[in-house]
Motif scaffolding. Structure first.
Motif, PDB file in Angstrom:
ATOM      1  N   ARG A   1      34.827  12.574   6.017  1.00 48.41           N
ATOM      2  CA  ARG A   1      36.035  12.985   4.697  1.00 48.41           C
ATOM      3  C   ARG A   1      37.251  13.161   5.845  1.00 48.41           C
ATOM      4  O   ARG A   1      37.572  14.370   6.594  1.00 48.41           O
TER       5      ARG A   1
ATOM      6  N   ILE B   1      37.594  18.997   4.336  1.00 48.69           N
ATOM      7  CA  ILE B   1      37.855  17.888   5.378  1.00 48.69           C
ATOM      8  C   ILE B   1      37.507  17.421   6.495  1.00 48.69           C
ATOM      9  O   ILE B   1      36.737  19.346   6.991  1.00 48.69           O
ATOM     10  N   ASP B   2      36.811  16.742   7.325  1.00 46.89           N
ATOM     11  CA  ASP B   2      36.742  16.854   8.321  1.00 46.89           C
ATOM     12  C   ASP B   2      37.475  16.657   9.413  1.00 46.89           C
ATOM     13  O   ASP B   2      37.335  16.875  10.600  1.00 46.89           O
ATOM     14  N   LEU B   3      38.446  15.561   9.520  1.00 47.59           N
ATOM     15  CA  LEU B   3      39.896  15.738  10.062  1.00 47.59           C
ATOM     16  C   LEU B   3      41.163  15.561   9.154  1.00 47.59           C
ATOM     17  O   LEU B   3      40.976  14.603   8.195  1.00 47.59           O
ATOM     18  N   LEU B   4      42.041  16.252  10.154  1.00 52.39           N
ATOM     19  CA  LEU B   4      43.489  15.952   9.414  1.00 52.39           C
ATOM     20  C   LEU B   4      44.232  16.066  10.056  1.00 52.39           C
ATOM     21  O   LEU B   4      44.691  16.795  11.098  1.00 52.39           O
TER      22      LEU B   4
ATOM     23  N   VAL C   1      40.519  21.334   2.291  1.00 53.50           N
ATOM     24  CA  VAL C   1      40.726  21.867   3.893  1.00 53.50           C
ATOM     25  C   VAL C   1      40.206  23.463   4.024  1.00 53.50           C
ATOM     26  O   VAL C   1      39.042  23.575   4.175  1.00 53.50           O
TER      27      VAL C   1
ATOM     28  N   LEU D   1      41.472  28.823   9.071  1.00 48.69           N
ATOM     29  CA  LEU D   1      40.601  28.191   9.143  1.00 48.69           C
ATOM     30  C   LEU D   1      39.373  27.871  10.609  1.00 48.69           C
ATOM     31  O   LEU D   1      40.076  29.184  11.401  1.00 48.69           O
TER      32      LEU D   1
ATOM     33  N   SER E   1      37.441  23.159  14.080  1.00 49.40           N
ATOM     34  CA  SER E   1      36.670  22.541  15.332  1.00 49.40           C
ATOM     35  C   SER E   1      37.541  22.203  16.144  1.00 49.40           C
ATOM     36  O   SER E   1      36.980  22.888  17.380  1.00 49.40           O
TER      37      SER E   1
ATOM     38  N   ALA F   1      33.967  16.084  16.077  1.00 50.21           N
ATOM     39  CA  ALA F   1      34.084  16.322  14.632  1.00 50.21           C
ATOM     40  C   ALA F   1      33.753  16.676  13.095  1.00 50.21           C
ATOM     41  O   ALA F   1      33.199  17.280  12.544  1.00 50.21           O
TER      42      ALA F   1
ATOM     43  N   GLY G   1      36.921  23.473   2.575  1.00 49.53           N
ATOM     44  CA  GLY G   1      35.567  23.343   3.898  1.00 49.53           C
ATOM     45  C   GLY G   1      35.846  21.528   3.667  1.00 49.53           C
ATOM     46  O   GLY G   1      34.188  20.853   3.638  1.00 49.53           O
TER      47      GLY G   1
ATOM     48  N   VAL H   1      37.219  22.160  10.936  1.00 46.32           N
ATOM     49  CA  VAL H   1      37.795  20.648  10.496  1.00 46.32           C
ATOM     50  C   VAL H   1      38.677  19.979  12.163  1.00 46.32           C
ATOM     51  O   VAL H   1      39.069  21.368  12.508  1.00 46.32           O
TER      52      VAL H   1
END
Length: 611
Positions: free
Chosen positions: A85, A110-113, A105, A132, A135, A55, A108, A61
């Protein structure tokens, strides 16, 4: 845009570790390259890194499908401490908070939701995701997809929509427990085309012990007070009422215990979970509503006062002990009532016959483990298709049980069941049958005229507990079955004649009969705290205790569990190295860039003050 040039750089700078473990590196490379992966790794083996690092390396995300709100909160807390994030969308957020997370989100940020499968399947959520750049999708606790698994969640079986809607986005499915059939269903239901990574299921730091149940509240209290005083653990019960009774009993005997089950309000459950996560001496007495994904590393024991319905469930639950790799216990009390109640659950369920048949097979495997006279670990690992040698670190290995041939006793028992049926035209339960065998002149025995039977008193050489052990074996092997719809009376199965003809031999553990409490087997293993402190001199121990006090105060101020700040192993290594500069802090396992920035100055002050 990538912030790290490689997976190793992300591992070192964010998580503070010099190298990957096992096949973590291969999994990360697979997902980063855009391929699907199926990862089976025991609890505490580092599954989360397998999707968290990709991630950080792939654009967009990462969407993490997680089954429990508590697990989402725990993961996000830990990632935020590392400077990652991360966020979640669930029912605990106020509407305006959820809107802000969505906006972050979109920007951009947030890396992990983290989301639940139920929320993910909402049309509004799917529409949002289509906006979105994603990733990857990580599907945690993936065994929930399987109807044959032990934690089936219907929503998981609908996650094939991810492949259909986002065909170019890689997916990684992760679980700690899945037999071959469950693995196949995970791949089929999720429409995966994965590389498969299957680690050893062995948890060598866990000592497995199963004892004969006779006064289970007293037994579990004795186990906790003598072997784990002041330590954190989980006690599992089947029923809510049992949870409350056992909790009250433990509290009366000085154990700091709380109970947890689905009958509590959401606020009560959240408060008790927070207490368990933030304190180091709390014993949680719970139904299986508690536990999936609990990341607390220093759970020193998991105890079962009722037998789980499958080896998968048992393995998943016991795996919550010793995530830090230090010596821990898996303790279970098991008796005839467990066999009867589990059989009744299956027979009275509304499931179809195929599901009942599979549930019976799973229960048979669990009964086999409970009754086993050989190595517990060999049996556990064999269930998941893994070969192993006797471990030397379970009750049967450390104190091999003596076996006695109970075939003659078993013949007497089924003869007694048959003669009672012939005399009365009906069947009776276990207590009455045993009363006849040992020659008790109870009011019921006399009123039914069963004291006139040829089998009355033929079993006086064994006591009630011994007869229950024999009966347990016969029920486990389907020689006798319990009619749940007729007040749990005993009936003879098709294999009863095979036993009478000498085609079946019955063996019973003499240790279970003669020593129902079992023996303390952890003497050969170092206590967990002693192992952490091994090699620490006087000043280092002072530093370690000062760091633990600082960690607790810091965690309370941040409203986070102490282990999210640093685990004990990291504090012990700091105490051992005694760093007094920022450079000296670098390279200590578990100290990444963000933690260095956040805590290094305070830690250095403590080291200087105590050194």
């Amino acid at each position: 845009m990538r912030r790290y040039s490689s997976a190793l750089e992300a591992l070192q700078q964010v998580f503070g570790y010099d190298s990957f473990r096992g096949f973590q590196k291969e999994v990360v490379e697979t997902v980063v390259s855009g391929e699907d992966a199926l990862v089976l790794m025991p609890t505490g083996g580092g599954k989360s890194l397998c999707y968290q690092i990709p991630a950080l390396l792939r654009d967009g995300v990462a969407i993490v499908v997680s089954p429990l709100i508590a697990l989402m909160h725990d993961q996000v807390d830990a990632l935020e401490e590392l400077g990652v994030r991360a966020a979640y969308l669930n029912s605990t957020l106020l509407p305006e908070e959820a809107v802000e997370v969505r906006n972050q989100v979109r920007r951009g940020e947030i890396d992990l939701l983290y989301v639940s499968p139920e929320r993910l399947l909402m049309s509004s959520m799917l529409s949002f995701l289509k906006e979105l750049r994603i990733s990857l999708f990580a599907i945690d606790e993936a065994h929930c997809v399987s109807i044959w698994g032990h934690d089936f969640r219907p929503e998981y079986s609908k996650l094939s929509i991810l492949k259909e809607t986002f065909p170019q986005v890689p997916r990684i499915a992760l679980t700690a427990t899945a037999d071959q059939k469950t693995r196949e269903e995970i791949v089929e239901k999720l429409l995966l085309n994965p590389r498969k990574f299957i680690a050893s299921f062995d948890r060598p730091n866990i000592f497995y012990r199963i004892v004969d149940k006779h006064n289970v509240k007293e037994q579990v209290a004795h186990f906790i007070r003598t072997e784990h005083p002041g330590e954190c653990g989980v006690v599992y019960c089947l029923a809510r009422s049992t949870c409350e009774d056992v909790c009250d009993f433990l509290q009366e005997r000085g154990v700091r215990a709380v109970f947890y089950h689905a009958g509590l309000t959401a606020e009560e459950r959240a408060a008790r979970l927070a207490l368990f996560q933030r304190e180091d001496d709390v014993v949680m007495v719970a139904t299986i509503a508690f536990g999936m994904g609990i990341d607390k590393p220093n759970v020193r024991f998991v105890a079962h006062v009722d037998m789980p319905k499958s080896i998968e469930g048992y393995f998943q639950e016991t795996g919550r002990a010793g995530r830090d790799g230090l010596p821990s216990d898996a303790w279970m009390a098991y008796g005839l009532r467990d066999v009867v109640s589990q059989r009744r659950f299956i027979e009275q369920s509304d499931a179809d016959e195929l599901y009942k048949q599979l549930s019976t097979q799973k229960l048979d495997a669990m009964l086999g483990l409970a009754e086993a006279c050989d190595c517990r670990r060999v049996r556990l690992l064999a269930y998941f298709g893994e070969k192993s040698e006797p471990c030397g670190k379970c009750d049967n290995c450390v104190n091999p049980p003596k076996i006695w041939d109970a075939t003659l006793a078993a013949k007497k028992l089924i003869s007694c069941i048959w003669r009672i049926q012939q005399k009365s035209g009906t069947s009776f339960g276990a207590k009455h049958v045993i009363d006849v065998l040992v020659g008790k002149e109870t009011e019921r025995v006399l009123s039914c005229g069963h004291n006139a039977l040829s089998t009355w008193g033929i079993g006086k050489d064994l006591n009630d507990q011994q007869w229950r052990a024999v009966l347990r074996q016969l029920i486990a092997r389907h020689v006798v079955w319990v009619d749940a719809e007729r007040h749990n009376v005993l009936r003879l199965g098709q294999l009863a004649n095979n036993l009478l003809r000498g085609e079946i031999q019955v063996e019973v553990r003499r240790e279970v009969i003669d020593q129902p409490e079992g023996k303390s087997h952890r003497a050969q293993a170092k206590a967990s705290r002693d192992e952490i402190l091994a090699g620490l001199g006087g000043s280092a121990r002072q530093i370690f205790e000062a760091l633990r006090k600082w960690r607790l105060e810091t965690a309370r101020a941040l409203n986070k569990p102490p282990y999210v700040i640093f685990p004990d192993r990291t504090l012990a290594e700091i105490a051992r190295r005694k760093p007094v500069t920022l450079d000296a802090m670098l390279g200590i396992p578990g100290v990444g860039r963000r933690k260095l920035e956040s805590y290094a100055e305070e830690i250095i002050k403590i080291v200087r003050a105590e050194y």
